[in-house]
Design a protein around this motif. Sequence first.
Motif, PDB file in Angstrom:
ATOM      1  N   ALA A  62       0.905  -1.133  -0.011  1.00 51.20           N
ATOM      2  CA  ALA A  62      -0.070   0.053  -0.288  1.00 51.20           C
ATOM      3  C   ALA A  62       0.901   1.223  -0.242  1.00 51.20           C
ATOM      4  CB  ALA A  62      -1.061   0.108   1.284  1.00 51.20           C
ATOM      5  N   LEU A  63       2.233   1.183   0.382  1.00 54.69           N
ATOM      6  CA  LEU A  63       2.964   2.289   0.455  1.00 54.69           C
ATOM      7  C   LEU A  63       3.680   2.457  -0.770  1.00 54.69           C
ATOM      8  CD1 LEU A  63       5.023   1.554   3.449  1.00 54.69           C
ATOM      9  CD2 LEU A  63       3.432   3.398   3.503  1.00 54.69           C
ATOM     10  N   GLN A  64       3.205   1.671  -1.805  1.00 53.89           N
ATOM     11  CA  GLN A  64       3.729   1.672  -3.274  1.00 53.89           C
ATOM     12  C   GLN A  64       5.387   1.916  -3.480  1.00 53.89           C
ATOM     13  OE1 GLN A  64       1.187   4.830  -4.945  1.00 53.89           O
ATOM     14  NE2 GLN A  64      -0.138   3.093  -5.321  1.00 53.89           N
ATOM     15  N   PRO A  65       5.957   1.039  -2.645  1.00 52.73           N
ATOM     16  CA  PRO A  65       7.429   1.123  -2.935  1.00 52.73           C
ATOM     17  C   PRO A  65       7.961   0.523  -4.217  1.00 52.73           C
ATOM     18  CG  PRO A  65       7.018  -0.762  -1.581  1.00 52.73           C
ATOM     19  CD  PRO A  65       5.767  -0.116  -1.863  1.00 52.73           C
ATOM     20  N   ASN A  66       8.919   1.167  -4.712  1.00 48.81           N
ATOM     21  CA  ASN A  66       9.731   0.480  -5.595  1.00 48.81           C
ATOM     22  C   ASN A  66       9.974  -1.083  -5.512  1.00 48.81           C
ATOM     23  OD1 ASN A  66      12.078  -0.594  -7.558  1.00 48.81           O
ATOM     24  ND2 ASN A  66      12.130   1.796  -8.059  1.00 48.81           N
ATOM     25  N   GLU A  67       9.801  -2.002  -6.686  1.00 48.07           N
ATOM     26  CA  GLU A  67       9.769  -3.164  -6.662  1.00 48.07           C
ATOM     27  C   GLU A  67      11.216  -3.537  -6.001  1.00 48.07           C
ATOM     28  OE1 GLU A  67      10.196  -5.955 -10.011  1.00 48.07           O
ATOM     29  OE2 GLU A  67       9.194  -4.214 -10.918  1.00 48.07           O
ATOM     30  N   HIS A  68      12.416  -2.993  -6.449  1.00 50.02           N
ATOM     31  CA  HIS A  68      13.529  -3.201  -5.937  1.00 50.02           C
ATOM     32  C   HIS A  68      13.833  -2.809  -4.524  1.00 50.02           C
ATOM     33  CE1 HIS A  68      14.267  -5.107  -9.815  1.00 50.02           C
ATOM     34  NE2 HIS A  68      13.694  -4.054 -10.353  1.00 50.02           N
ATOM     35  N   GLU A  69      13.011  -1.880  -4.043  1.00 49.26           N
ATOM     36  CA  GLU A  69      13.084  -1.416  -2.703  1.00 49.26           C
ATOM     37  C   GLU A  69      12.068  -1.423  -1.729  1.00 49.26           C
ATOM     38  OE1 GLU A  69      13.430   2.831  -3.732  1.00 49.26           O
ATOM     39  OE2 GLU A  69      15.425   2.572  -4.768  1.00 49.26           O
ATOM     40  N   ARG A  70      11.560  -2.877  -1.692  1.00 47.23           N
ATOM     41  CA  ARG A  70      10.706  -3.380  -0.853  1.00 47.23           C
ATOM     42  C   ARG A  70      10.920  -3.528   0.551  1.00 47.23           C
ATOM     43  NH1 ARG A  70       6.134  -6.645  -2.359  1.00 47.23           N
ATOM     44  NH2 ARG A  70       5.512  -6.014  -0.326  1.00 47.23           N
ATOM     45  N   HIS A  71      12.232  -3.676   0.602  1.00 43.07           N
ATOM     46  CA  HIS A  71      12.822  -4.100   2.214  1.00 43.07           C
ATOM     47  C   HIS A  71      13.650  -2.842   2.791  1.00 43.07           C
ATOM     48  CE1 HIS A  71      11.968  -8.481   2.245  1.00 43.07           C
ATOM     49  NE2 HIS A  71      11.478  -8.314   0.983  1.00 43.07           N
ATOM     50  N   ILE A  72      13.407  -2.748   3.892  1.00 42.76           N
ATOM     51  CA  ILE A  72      14.480  -2.061   4.531  1.00 42.76           C
ATOM     52  C   ILE A  72      14.997  -2.925   5.963  1.00 42.76           C
ATOM     53  CG2 ILE A  72      13.433   0.070   4.038  1.00 42.76           C
ATOM     54  CD1 ILE A  72      12.020   0.159   6.987  1.00 42.76           C
ATOM     55  N   LEU A  73      16.151  -2.174   6.475  1.00 39.30           N
ATOM     56  CA  LEU A  73      16.760  -2.847   7.753  1.00 39.30           C
ATOM     57  C   LEU A  73      16.289  -1.927   8.793  1.00 39.30           C
ATOM     58  CD1 LEU A  73      20.053  -4.682   7.033  1.00 39.30           C
ATOM     59  CD2 LEU A  73      17.824  -5.613   7.166  1.00 39.30           C
ATOM     60  N   LEU A  74      16.010  -2.285   9.871  1.00 35.74           N
ATOM     61  CA  LEU A  74      16.067  -1.464  11.180  1.00 35.74           C
ATOM     62  C   LEU A  74      16.881  -1.895  12.124  1.00 35.74           C
ATOM     63  CD1 LEU A  74      12.141  -0.962  11.164  1.00 35.74           C
ATOM     64  CD2 LEU A  74      13.756   0.678  10.666  1.00 35.74           C
ATOM     65  N   PRO A  75      17.728  -1.076  12.579  1.00 32.19           N
ATOM     66  CA  PRO A  75      18.519  -1.522  13.935  1.00 32.19           C
ATOM     67  C   PRO A  75      17.316  -1.809  14.894  1.00 32.19           C
ATOM     68  CG  PRO A  75      19.198   0.526  12.965  1.00 32.19           C
ATOM     69  CD  PRO A  75      18.096   0.342  12.207  1.00 32.19           C
ATOM     70  N   ILE A  76      17.779  -3.241  15.590  1.00 33.61           N
ATOM     71  CA  ILE A  76      16.833  -3.617  16.595  1.00 33.61           C
ATOM     72  C   ILE A  76      16.456  -2.664  17.820  1.00 33.61           C
ATOM     73  CG2 ILE A  76      18.661  -4.934  17.808  1.00 33.61           C
ATOM     74  CD1 ILE A  76      16.042  -7.439  17.796  1.00 33.61           C
ATOM     75  N   GLY A  77      17.447  -1.825  18.227  1.00 32.55           N
ATOM     76  CA  GLY A  77      17.366  -0.957  19.217  1.00 32.55           C
ATOM     77  C   GLY A  77      16.283   0.288  18.960  1.00 32.55           C
ATOM     78  N   VAL A  78      16.077   0.511  17.595  1.00 29.30           N
ATOM     79  CA  VAL A  78      14.959   1.686  17.502  1.00 29.30           C
ATOM     80  C   VAL A  78      13.408   1.039  17.413  1.00 29.30           C
ATOM     81  CG1 VAL A  78      16.901   2.617  16.114  1.00 29.30           C
ATOM     82  CG2 VAL A  78      15.151   1.352  14.781  1.00 29.30           C
ATOM     83  N   ALA A  79      13.383  -0.085  17.420  1.00 26.16           N
ATOM     84  CA  ALA A  79      12.032  -0.614  17.554  1.00 26.16           C
ATOM     85  C   ALA A  79      11.673  -1.227  18.781  1.00 26.16           C
ATOM     86  CB  ALA A  79      11.984  -1.848  16.313  1.00 26.16           C
ATOM     87  N   ALA A  80      10.258  -1.512  18.911  1.00 29.04           N
ATOM     88  CA  ALA A  80       9.845  -1.949  20.315  1.00 29.04           C
ATOM     89  C   ALA A  80       8.666  -2.946  20.090  1.00 29.04           C
ATOM     90  CB  ALA A  80       9.782  -0.853  21.372  1.00 29.04           C
ATOM     91  N   LEU A  81       8.865  -4.014  20.789  1.00 32.05           N
ATOM     92  CA  LEU A  81       7.730  -4.955  20.818  1.00 32.05           C
ATOM     93  C   LEU A  81       6.209  -4.283  21.352  1.00 32.05           C
ATOM     94  CD1 LEU A  81       9.415  -8.354  21.490  1.00 32.05           C
ATOM     95  CD2 LEU A  81       8.446  -7.554  19.417  1.00 32.05           C
ATOM     96  N   ASP A  82       5.106  -4.728  20.911  1.00 34.65           N
ATOM     97  CA  ASP A  82       3.934  -4.216  21.665  1.00 34.65           C
ATOM     98  C   ASP A  82       3.897  -5.234  22.805  1.00 34.65           C
ATOM     99  OD1 ASP A  82       1.217  -3.946  22.172  1.00 34.65           O
ATOM    100  OD2 ASP A  82       0.522  -3.768  20.140  1.00 34.65           O
ATOM    101  N   ALA A  83       3.510  -4.616  23.925  1.00 30.71           N
ATOM    102  CA  ALA A  83       3.379  -5.407  25.156  1.00 30.71           C
ATOM    103  C   ALA A  83       2.235  -6.698  24.981  1.00 30.71           C
ATOM    104  CB  ALA A  83       3.449  -4.577  26.269  1.00 30.71           C
ATOM    105  N   GLU A  84       1.196  -6.257  24.042  1.00 30.92           N
ATOM    106  CA  GLU A  84       0.138  -7.261  24.339  1.00 30.92           C
ATOM    107  C   GLU A  84      -0.389  -7.860  23.168  1.00 30.92           C
ATOM    108  OE1 GLU A  84      -3.123  -5.107  26.075  1.00 30.92           O
ATOM    109  OE2 GLU A  84      -1.716  -4.465  27.556  1.00 30.92           O
ATOM    110  N   ALA A  85       0.058  -7.225  21.756  1.00 33.72           N
ATOM    111  CA  ALA A  85      -0.152  -7.686  20.507  1.00 33.72           C
ATOM    112  C   ALA A  85       0.972  -7.952  19.729  1.00 33.72           C
ATOM    113  CB  ALA A  85      -1.311  -6.718  19.650  1.00 33.72           C
ATOM    114  N   ASP A  86       1.011  -8.623  18.583  1.00 35.53           N
ATOM    115  CA  ASP A  86       2.119  -9.089  17.786  1.00 35.53           C
ATOM    116  C   ASP A  86       2.355  -7.928  16.934  1.00 35.53           C
ATOM    117  OD1 ASP A  86       2.128 -11.246  19.125  1.00 35.53           O
ATOM    118  OD2 ASP A  86       1.384 -12.596  17.478  1.00 35.53           O
ATOM    119  N   ASN A  87       2.813  -6.709  17.408  1.00 35.79           N
ATOM    120  CA  ASN A  87       3.165  -5.724  16.399  1.00 35.79           C
ATOM    121  C   ASN A  87       4.667  -5.197  17.077  1.00 35.79           C
ATOM    122  OD1 ASN A  87       0.691  -4.576  15.138  1.00 35.79           O
ATOM    123  ND2 ASN A  87      -0.210  -4.664  17.265  1.00 35.79           N
ATOM    124  N   VAL A  88       5.388  -4.486  16.014  1.00 36.03           N
ATOM    125  CA  VAL A  88       6.806  -3.916  16.159  1.00 36.03           C
ATOM    126  C   VAL A  88       6.399  -2.339  16.111  1.00 36.03           C
ATOM    127  CG1 VAL A  88       9.064  -3.729  15.662  1.00 36.03           C
ATOM    128  CG2 VAL A  88       7.755  -6.048  15.672  1.00 36.03           C
TER     129      VAL A  88
END
Length: 147
Positions: A62-88
Amino acid sequence: MNSSVLRRLRDLPEFEVADRDPDPRGWTVRGGDGRPLGTVYELIVEPEALQVRYLDVALDAALQPNEHERHILLPIGVAALDAEADNVFVPALNHENVLRYPPYVELQITRDYERAMLQALQLPAPPEGEFYGQPAHDAGAFYRSRR
């Protein structure tokens, strides 16, 4: 690539996510505005340190990324797990800025690319000898809400 250092978890059959930690692969990644950005596709690990360093995120079509740019890497420390649901949650990203984030070409992780990620997140580049010793790469912070 820092190929001697970083590997996809799926390529390391002798490794698995620690029993006390959930495996976020397949979970929805949400930006600071709570809107979905994509899903966690893979975990990029540093086998020698037994640590997850990056989340490989497949961006939502839905973000309409370029087909060759569909993935990004995120350093794990800039993300957080949702305490109750399966979200990052990634507070630094949203629908407006995620498409300006450096795209990830699988298994091509160079130090320059890692620095570009940190710059896109407006984080300082760590000293070379302490690159993964910074908060951006702290897996403990990522998993804290689910332990």
